[in-house]
Design an enzyme around this catalytic site. Structure first.
Site, PDB file in Angstrom:
ATOM      1  N   ASN A   1      10.929  26.712  76.071  1.00 51.39           N
ATOM      2  CA  ASN A   1       9.843  25.881  76.639  1.00 51.39           C
ATOM      3  C   ASN A   1       9.683  24.559  75.876  1.00 51.39           C
ATOM      4  O   ASN A   1       8.583  24.034  75.765  1.00 51.39           O
ATOM      5  CB  ASN A   1       8.505  26.649  76.698  1.00 51.39           C
ATOM      6  CG  ASN A   1       7.436  25.974  77.561  1.00 51.39           C
ATOM      7  OD1 ASN A   1       6.256  26.078  77.285  1.00 51.39           O
ATOM      8  ND2 ASN A   1       7.837  25.273  78.591  1.00 51.39           N
TER       9      ASN A   1
ATOM     10  N   ASP B   1      23.114  27.573  86.808  1.00 53.68           N
ATOM     11  CA  ASP B   1      22.274  27.500  85.606  1.00 53.68           C
ATOM     12  C   ASP B   1      22.108  26.061  85.142  1.00 53.68           C
ATOM     13  O   ASP B   1      23.074  25.286  85.162  1.00 53.68           O
ATOM     14  CB  ASP B   1      22.942  28.274  84.455  1.00 53.68           C
ATOM     15  CG  ASP B   1      22.940  29.771  84.681  1.00 53.68           C
ATOM     16  OD1 ASP B   1      22.188  30.250  85.549  1.00 53.68           O
ATOM     17  OD2 ASP B   1      23.696  30.457  83.974  1.00 53.68           O
TER      18      ASP B   1
ATOM     19  N   CYS C   1      12.150  28.637  80.910  1.00 54.85           N
ATOM     20  CA  CYS C   1      13.431  28.595  80.191  1.00 54.85           C
ATOM     21  C   CYS C   1      13.290  29.472  78.949  1.00 54.85           C
ATOM     22  O   CYS C   1      12.403  30.339  78.891  1.00 54.85           O
ATOM     23  CB  CYS C   1      13.853  27.165  79.869  1.00 54.85           C
ATOM     24  SG  CYS C   1      12.722  26.270  78.772  1.00 54.85           S
TER      25      CYS C   1
ATOM     26  N   CYS D   1      12.711  22.245  76.140  1.00 53.19           N
ATOM     27  CA  CYS D   1      13.714  21.328  76.731  1.00 53.19           C
ATOM     28  C   CYS D   1      13.696  21.378  78.258  1.00 53.19           C
ATOM     29  O   CYS D   1      13.203  20.459  78.915  1.00 53.19           O
ATOM     30  CB  CYS D   1      15.121  21.654  76.218  1.00 53.19           C
ATOM     31  SG  CYS D   1      15.328  21.401  74.437  1.00 53.19           S
ATOM     32  N   ARG D   2      14.241  22.444  78.844  1.00 51.26           N
ATOM     33  CA  ARG D   2      14.473  22.439  80.297  1.00 51.26           C
ATOM     34  C   ARG D   2      13.208  22.634  81.121  1.00 51.26           C
ATOM     35  O   ARG D   2      12.946  21.856  82.049  1.00 51.26           O
ATOM     36  CB  ARG D   2      15.514  23.528  80.651  1.00 51.26           C
ATOM     37  CG  ARG D   2      16.892  23.224  80.100  1.00 51.26           C
ATOM     38  CD  ARG D   2      17.793  24.428  80.158  1.00 51.26           C
ATOM     39  NE  ARG D   2      17.342  25.479  79.231  1.00 51.26           N
ATOM     40  CZ  ARG D   2      17.863  26.684  79.140  1.00 51.26           C
ATOM     41  NH1 ARG D   2      18.875  27.009  79.945  1.00 51.26           N
ATOM     42  NH2 ARG D   2      17.406  27.560  78.271  1.00 51.26           N
ATOM     43  N   SER D   3      12.402  23.668  80.818  1.00 44.92           N
ATOM     44  CA  SER D   3      11.247  23.914  81.698  1.00 44.92           C
ATOM     45  C   SER D   3      10.154  22.845  81.584  1.00 44.92           C
ATOM     46  O   SER D   3       9.547  22.490  82.608  1.00 44.92           O
ATOM     47  CB  SER D   3      10.688  25.333  81.525  1.00 44.92           C
ATOM     48  OG  SER D   3      10.205  25.564  80.228  1.00 44.92           O
TER      49      SER D   3
HETATM   50  P1  4NP Z   1      15.000  25.381  76.291  1.00 44.48           P
HETATM   51  O1  4NP Z   1      16.011  25.061  75.082  1.00 44.48           O
HETATM   52  O2  4NP Z   1      15.134  26.862  76.575  1.00 44.48           O
HETATM   53  O3  4NP Z   1      15.541  24.546  77.406  1.00 44.48           O
HETATM   54  O4  4NP Z   1      13.627  24.979  75.819  1.00 44.48           O
HETATM   55  C1  4NP Z   1      15.997  25.762  73.883  1.00 44.48           C
HETATM   56  C2  4NP Z   1      15.087  25.447  72.915  1.00 44.48           C
HETATM   57  C3  4NP Z   1      15.097  26.121  71.708  1.00 44.48           C
HETATM   58  C4  4NP Z   1      16.027  27.117  71.489  1.00 44.48           C
HETATM   59  C5  4NP Z   1      16.920  27.450  72.466  1.00 44.48           C
HETATM   60  C6  4NP Z   1      16.921  26.766  73.674  1.00 44.48           C
HETATM   61  N1  4NP Z   1      16.042  27.779  70.243  1.00 44.48           N
HETATM   62  O5  4NP Z   1      16.969  28.581  70.029  1.00 44.48           O
HETATM   63  O6  4NP Z   1      15.145  27.568  69.410  1.00 44.48           O
END
Ligand code: 4NP
Length: 154
Positions: free
Chosen positions: A10, A120, A7, A12-14
């Site tokens: 790294n 997505d 993601c 939240c989603r992955s």
């Molecule tokens: P992830 O979520 O891609 O699912 O881990 C996010 C975590 C942090 C950020 C964006 C998305 N950020 O902008 O810091």
């Protein structure tokens, strides 16, 4: 066989996908045969544990994420992993730009691969609590389908 979920951050989603698939592989008795990891295309959260909202939502469904740490996708990942599954189209585009073009790794979008309702996994980072539940709902569905695929490939 080695599978990498990717993601943006790294956190939240992955890492959720990593924990959910690992849990399902354990239940299926396949944990020793398939390696699972996750990484982010960005580097903001390298070395950090998953987002606390992600950890809380996952824990309520029986997935423990506290031991995971963020890392960024690297060039070696394209030779190390057999299948790299992106959480959204932007992550997949980023991976395609990084891909050295050699080797046999397969890049795909997690939800599209199994024709779920969305292509997505929506980024929950700037949203409310329901976004974290949706991430879990989508990833659990996709990992059920991925597990069936993996059983067929082993
Ligand atoms: P992830 O979520 O891609 O699912 O881990 C996010 C975590 C942090 C950020 C964006 C998305 N950020 O902008 O810091």
């Amino acid at each position: 066989m080695r599978i990498l979920f990717v993601c943006l951050g790294n956190i939240c989603r992955s890492p959720t996908a990593e924990a959910v698939l690992r849990h399902k592989l354990n239940e299926a008795g396949l944990a020793g045969r398939i390696e699972v990891d996750s990484a982010g295309t960005g580097d903001w959260h390298v070395g950090k544990p998953p987002d606390h909202r992600t950890q809380m939502a996952a824990r309520q469904r029986g997935y423990e994420l506290s031991m995971l740490r963020g890392r960024q996708v690297s060039a070696e990942d394209f030779s190390r992993f057999d299948l790299i599954l992106a959480m959204d189209g932007s992550n997949l585009s980023h991976l395609r730009r990084l891909h050295p073009g050699t080797g046999t790794v397969e890049l795909d979008l997690l939800l599209r691969r199994y024709q779920l309702a969305l292509d997505d996994v929506p980024d929950p980072y700037y949203g409310g609590a329901e976004g974290f539940e949706q991430v879990l709902d989508l990833i659990e569905q996709a990992c059920d389908a991925l597990l069936i695929e993996l059983k067929g490939r082993l």
